[in-house]
Design a protein around this motif. Structure first.
Motif, PDB file in Angstrom:
ATOM      1  N   UNK B  21     -11.274  -1.606  13.922  1.00 12.54           N
ATOM      2  CA  UNK B  21      -9.809  -1.427  13.976  1.00 12.54           C
ATOM      3  C   UNK B  21      -9.101  -2.777  14.002  1.00 12.54           C
ATOM      4  N   UNK B  24      -9.277  -4.168  10.459  1.00 13.79           N
ATOM      5  CA  UNK B  24      -8.357  -3.440   9.576  1.00 13.79           C
ATOM      6  C   UNK B  24      -6.905  -3.839   9.856  1.00 13.79           C
ATOM      7  N   UNK B  28      -4.483  -5.753   7.294  1.00  5.32           N
ATOM      8  CA  UNK B  28      -3.224  -5.113   6.910  1.00  5.32           C
ATOM      9  C   UNK B  28      -2.046  -6.054   7.130  1.00  5.32           C
ATOM     10  N   UNK B  31      -2.066  -8.730   4.496  1.00  7.29           N
ATOM     11  CA  UNK B  31      -1.626  -8.158   3.216  1.00  7.29           C
ATOM     12  C   UNK B  31      -0.117  -7.949   3.223  1.00  7.29           C
ATOM     13  N   UNK B  32       0.390  -7.496   4.364  1.00  9.61           N
ATOM     14  CA  UNK B  32       1.836  -7.246   4.466  1.00  9.61           C
ATOM     15  C   UNK B  32       2.618  -8.551   4.281  1.00  9.61           C
ATOM     16  N   UNK B  34       1.619 -11.079   2.526  1.00 11.19           N
ATOM     17  CA  UNK B  34       1.517 -11.406   1.090  1.00 11.19           C
ATOM     18  C   UNK B  34       2.505 -10.572   0.283  1.00 11.19           C
ATOM     19  N   UNK B  35       2.609  -9.294   0.628  1.00 17.16           N
ATOM     20  CA  UNK B  35       3.532  -8.386  -0.081  1.00 17.16           C
ATOM     21  C   UNK B  35       4.964  -8.891   0.064  1.00 17.16           C
ATOM     22  N   UNK B  38       5.578 -12.018  -1.989  1.00 12.55           N
ATOM     23  CA  UNK B  38       5.769 -11.755  -3.421  1.00 12.55           C
ATOM     24  C   UNK B  38       7.158 -11.156  -3.675  1.00 12.55           C
ATOM     25  N   UNK B  39       7.579 -10.272  -2.785  1.00 10.07           N
ATOM     26  CA  UNK B  39       8.924  -9.689  -2.905  1.00 10.07           C
ATOM     27  C   UNK B  39       9.984 -10.793  -2.799  1.00 10.07           C
TER      28      UNK B  39
END
Lengths: 309, 159
Positions: B21, B24, B28, B31-32, B34-35, B38-39
């Motif tokens: 956990x 993960x 996460x 990744x968030x 990175x997202x 990019x936005x």
């Protein structure tokens, strides 16, 4: 990498599965940045920040949910392998065989995902962007597991392919499909276009133009579409319009992820008893009273109109 | 990071009940970030831009893309060109509006929710996702308002 080391890696991958997707993520990010720079110079409309955010969050959600259910899918594949009818040895030729077979299974799954509303409900989100760029590739489903989509890909374990091989080639298949989601690449050399899925072929797949609807389901090899009569080449005189027949008109994550499931629920509630199954298993757009149109109906009407002109 | 904190994290990751956990959650969060990066980059590069309808032909092409075979006969653009109303020979009316860097269309099937305020017309298509849209149609607003009130009658008895 030496040959013995490669053979050792292949054995380990067959035994426990080698998920190549996490290794590819940095390349995904770098490629999206490069494509954004290309878009800024040549086609600023190719990206829309809100659309990109939705696509990437769908991808993130799909990855998290995929991790949570991976164990169940592995158990299912393991159970099939435990009851296998034969044992396929781990060798160079069996890796090639399972890669090709898995790509065929992807074709069958993908065709079903467009022709059966139950599977379409979990796949439609991938098509819901009106843009076509590398971020669209990551607009992945949140509901593939409850839709049982994985059943299309794990059955070779029953034939005797090790579940680790299925996981490994499935990941490679997914990674391959990333690069075909772009307008930055025109046409590839003819022999590549003949055999492989390419940006040009996959642009057609994401199109809403009547000519292109429900065409080019391929994952890696376009030969499946050529073989099963679902191939349509991209034409310069019919530029692709992206998205779905009824464009969503929203960037809402929950709408993108669940709108078709909600629509199925509404139809099941309202439809007469004899028609309920049709709203689950017939083509998207089917209705018991003929008030809606499937892709085939749209294409036929469009072809008829072309003939009249 | 202090040695003690690193040791605690290592211990938690090694535990089968917390380790997966933690990994993960960390993946996460990364990744968030990175997202969002990019936005932010897409916004900083002004991708998408401020799209507007070019002319009536543009609106007609969008209408025909929305409903295959939609034979547009009448078009009025919003004065800021963020939307348009398009009617075909059968009296069907499509509302086109901007959606990010693209356009979307919906058929107007009912006069309910249509409000006229001098030169502006507010329309609803019955699709909550599409939402209401207010168009500045100039003097055409009143003409459209009057014709949309007859929407059902026109469709039942096309001219």
């Amino acid at each position: 990498m030496t040959l013995p080391a490669l053979a050792d890696l292949a054995r380990q991958a067959a035994a426990s599965g080698l998920d190549v997707v996490p290794f590819a993520v940095p390349f995904f990010v770098a490629a999206i940045v490069v494509e954004m720079v290309w878009a800024a110079r040549h086609a600023p409309g190719a990206y829309e920040p809100a659309d990109t955010l939705t696509s990437l969050l769908m991808g993130l959600g799909s990855t998290v949910l995929g991790t949570l259910v991976a164990g169940v899918i592995a158990l299912a594949a393991g159970w099939l392998y435990a009851h296998r009818v034969a044992t396929v040895p781990v060798a160079w030729w069996s890796w090639i065989a399972i890669f090709v077979l898995d790509d065929f299974n992807y074709y069958v799954f993908h065709r079903a995902a467009h022709r059966v509303r139950w599977f379409w409900a979990s796949h439609v989100n991938h098509h819901s962007s009106q843009h076509y760029n590398l971020s669209t590739a990551l607009r992945q489903t949140w509901t593939g597991f409850p839709a049982l989509s994985f059943a299309f890909r794990i059955w070779p374990a029953f034939v005797g392919f090790a579940p680790g091989m299925l996981l490994t080639v499935g990941g490679i298949n997914l990674v391959y499909q990333f690069w075909v989601h772009t307008e930055a690449v025109g046409r590839m050399p003819r022999w590549i276009e003949a055999v492989m899925n390419t940006p040009s072929h996959h642009r057609v797949h994401h199109a809403t133009n009547p000519r292109y609807l429900d065409r080019n389901y391929a994952g890696v090899f376009i030969v499946w579409d050529r073989l099963f009569k679902s191939f349509e080449p991209e034409r310069d005189d019919d530029p692709v319009r992206y998205g779905i027949v009824h464009q969503l008109g929203t960037f809402s994550l929950t709408t993108v992820a669940f709108h078709e499931w909600r629509a199925i629920g509404r139809d099941l509630w309202r439809a007469p008893f004899s028609a309920k199954l049709g709203y689950l298993l017939r083509a998207p757009g089917w209705s018991h009273d003929g008030s809606r149109e499937t892709s085939d109906m749209i294409r036929e009407r469009w072809q008829a109109a072309q003939g009249d002109e | 990071m202090s040695g003690k904190l690193a040791e605690t994290i290592t211990t938690l990751i090694a535990r089968p009940d917390t380790g997966p956990w933690l990994v993960l959650t960390a993946e996460t969060l990364v990744s968030l970030v990175m997202v969002l990066a990019l936005y932010g980059l897409a916004r900083a590069m002004r991708l998408g831009g401020d799209v507007r309808l070019i002319d009536a032909d543009h609106a007609i092409r969008l209408a025909e893309a929305t409903i295959a075979g939609f034979d547009a006969r009448e078009v009025t653009l919003d004065r800021a060109r963020i939307g348009a109303l398009v009617r075909n020979g059968e009296g069907r009316v499509l509302l086109i509006r901007r959606h990010g860097a693209r356009f979307v269309g919906r058929e107007v099937t009912s006069h309910e929710g249509i409000r006229l305020d001098r030169h502006t017309l507010t329309l609803e298509t019955g699709d909550p996702r599409f939402g209401p849209l207010t168009l500045d149609l100039g003097e055409q607003a009143q003409i459209w308002a009057a014709s949309l009130r007859r929407l059902h009658a026109d469709q039942e008895h096309p001219a």
